[in-house]
Design a protein around this motif. Structure first.
Motif, PDB file in Angstrom:
ATOM      1  N   GLY A   1      36.987  14.038  43.510  1.00  9.55           N
ATOM      2  CA  GLY A   1      36.950  13.909  42.073  1.00  9.55           C
ATOM      3  C   GLY A   1      35.648  13.324  41.588  1.00  9.55           C
ATOM      4  O   GLY A   1      34.627  13.349  42.283  1.00  9.55           O
ATOM      5  N   LEU A   2      35.706  12.769  40.389  1.00 12.34           N
ATOM      6  CA  LEU A   2      34.529  12.183  39.740  1.00 12.34           C
ATOM      7  C   LEU A   2      34.601  10.665  39.846  1.00 12.34           C
ATOM      8  O   LEU A   2      35.657  10.067  39.552  1.00 12.34           O
ATOM      9  N   VAL A   3      33.503  10.059  40.246  1.00 13.26           N
ATOM     10  CA  VAL A   3      33.454   8.611  40.378  1.00 13.26           C
ATOM     11  C   VAL A   3      32.076   8.128  39.957  1.00 13.26           C
ATOM     12  O   VAL A   3      31.082   8.860  40.098  1.00 13.26           O
ATOM     13  N   GLN A   4      32.022   6.901  39.450  1.00 10.15           N
ATOM     14  CA  GLN A   4      30.739   6.327  39.067  1.00 10.15           C
ATOM     15  C   GLN A   4      29.992   5.822  40.293  1.00 10.15           C
ATOM     16  O   GLN A   4      30.620   5.504  41.317  1.00 10.15           O
ATOM     17  N   PRO A   5      28.685   5.733  40.210  1.00  9.79           N
ATOM     18  CA  PRO A   5      27.930   5.151  41.322  1.00  9.79           C
ATOM     19  C   PRO A   5      28.462   3.768  41.671  1.00  9.79           C
ATOM     20  O   PRO A   5      28.788   2.973  40.788  1.00  9.79           O
ATOM     21  N   GLY A   6      28.576   3.524  42.977  1.00  9.81           N
ATOM     22  CA  GLY A   6      29.141   2.272  43.457  1.00  9.81           C
ATOM     23  C   GLY A   6      30.630   2.311  43.667  1.00  9.81           C
ATOM     24  O   GLY A   6      31.202   1.375  44.246  1.00  9.81           O
ATOM     25  N   GLY A   7      31.259   3.363  43.235  1.00  8.14           N
ATOM     26  CA  GLY A   7      32.705   3.493  43.363  1.00  8.14           C
ATOM     27  C   GLY A   7      33.134   3.990  44.726  1.00  8.14           C
ATOM     28  O   GLY A   7      32.307   4.190  45.624  1.00  8.14           O
ATOM     29  N   SER A   8      34.448   4.185  44.863  1.00  3.97           N
ATOM     30  CA  SER A   8      35.033   4.597  46.138  1.00  3.97           C
ATOM     31  C   SER A   8      35.970   5.776  45.937  1.00  3.97           C
ATOM     32  O   SER A   8      36.586   5.929  44.870  1.00  3.97           O
ATOM     33  N   LEU A   9      36.077   6.576  46.975  1.00  2.00           N
ATOM     34  CA  LEU A   9      37.048   7.669  47.038  1.00  2.00           C
ATOM     35  C   LEU A   9      37.518   7.798  48.470  1.00  2.00           C
ATOM     36  O   LEU A   9      36.785   7.441  49.410  1.00  2.00           O
ATOM     37  N   LYS A  10      38.716   8.342  48.619  1.00  2.23           N
ATOM     38  CA  LYS A  10      39.227   8.615  49.960  1.00  2.23           C
ATOM     39  C   LYS A  10      39.669  10.067  50.023  1.00  2.23           C
ATOM     40  O   LYS A  10      40.460  10.527  49.196  1.00  2.23           O
ATOM     41  N   LEU A  11      39.143  10.767  51.009  1.00  2.00           N
ATOM     42  CA  LEU A  11      39.530  12.147  51.263  1.00  2.00           C
ATOM     43  C   LEU A  11      40.525  12.184  52.411  1.00  2.00           C
ATOM     44  O   LEU A  11      40.443  11.387  53.342  1.00  2.00           O
ATOM     45  N   SER A  12      41.433  13.140  52.318  1.00  2.94           N
ATOM     46  CA  SER A  12      42.443  13.313  53.360  1.00  2.94           C
ATOM     47  C   SER A  12      42.466  14.773  53.782  1.00  2.94           C
ATOM     48  O   SER A  12      42.202  15.669  52.977  1.00  2.94           O
ATOM     49  N   CYS A  13      42.773  14.993  55.037  1.00  2.00           N
ATOM     50  CA  CYS A  13      42.879  16.348  55.571  1.00  2.00           C
ATOM     51  C   CYS A  13      44.094  16.395  56.484  1.00  2.00           C
ATOM     52  O   CYS A  13      44.137  15.674  57.484  1.00  2.00           O
ATOM     53  N   ALA A  14      45.050  17.236  56.142  1.00  2.00           N
ATOM     54  CA  ALA A  14      46.267  17.392  56.932  1.00  2.00           C
ATOM     55  C   ALA A  14      46.154  18.639  57.791  1.00  2.00           C
ATOM     56  O   ALA A  14      45.899  19.732  57.265  1.00  2.00           O
ATOM     57  N   ALA A  15      46.346  18.468  59.078  1.00  6.03           N
ATOM     58  CA  ALA A  15      46.210  19.573  60.024  1.00  6.03           C
ATOM     59  C   ALA A  15      47.574  20.035  60.510  1.00  6.03           C
ATOM     60  O   ALA A  15      48.499  19.231  60.662  1.00  6.03           O
TER      61      ALA A  15
END
Length: 115
Positions: A10-24
């Motif tokens: 998604g969209l995040v400001q500089p310095g922010g955090s995101l978590k991606l997930s991948c289900a196999a």
């Protein structure tokens, strides 16, 4: 058949955090080395992070200390925790697995870092 299904981003400001997930699914996940790649707006694809079956990890220099790859073999998932995000992290992120000699890819997740 082998499937990799991604979520997060998604969209995040500089310095922010995101978590991606991948289900196999469709593979013996616990023995497979999993990777996260990204493709930049300039169409450059680079390997961002790798986690092997024994849990050892490696990262491209530009994300070391900011990104963490992890896996959950009980749930057949791999994650990419991204902290201190920078505009240059903007890209489409893909999870990847090479299984029985074939590369498999997730559908891609867009990450945009912008104020």
């Amino acid at each position: 058949q082998v499937r990799l299904v991604q979520s997060g981003g998604g969209l995040v400001q500089p310095g922010g955090s995101l978590k991606l997930s991948c289900a196999a699914s469709g593979m013996n996940f616990k023995i497979v080395t999993m990777n996260w790649y990204r493709q930049t707006p300039e169409n450059q694809r680079e390997l961002v992070a790798t986690i092997s079956s024994d849990g050892s990890t490696s990262y491209v220099d530009s994300v070391k200390g900011r990104f963490t790859i992890s896996r959950d073999n009980a749930w057949n998932r791999v994650y990419l925790q991204m902290n201190s995000l920078k505009p240059e992290d903007t890209a489409v992120y893909y999870c990847n697995a090479r299984y029985r000699g074939t590369d498999f890819w997730g559908q891609g997740t867009r990450v945009t870092v912008s104020s």
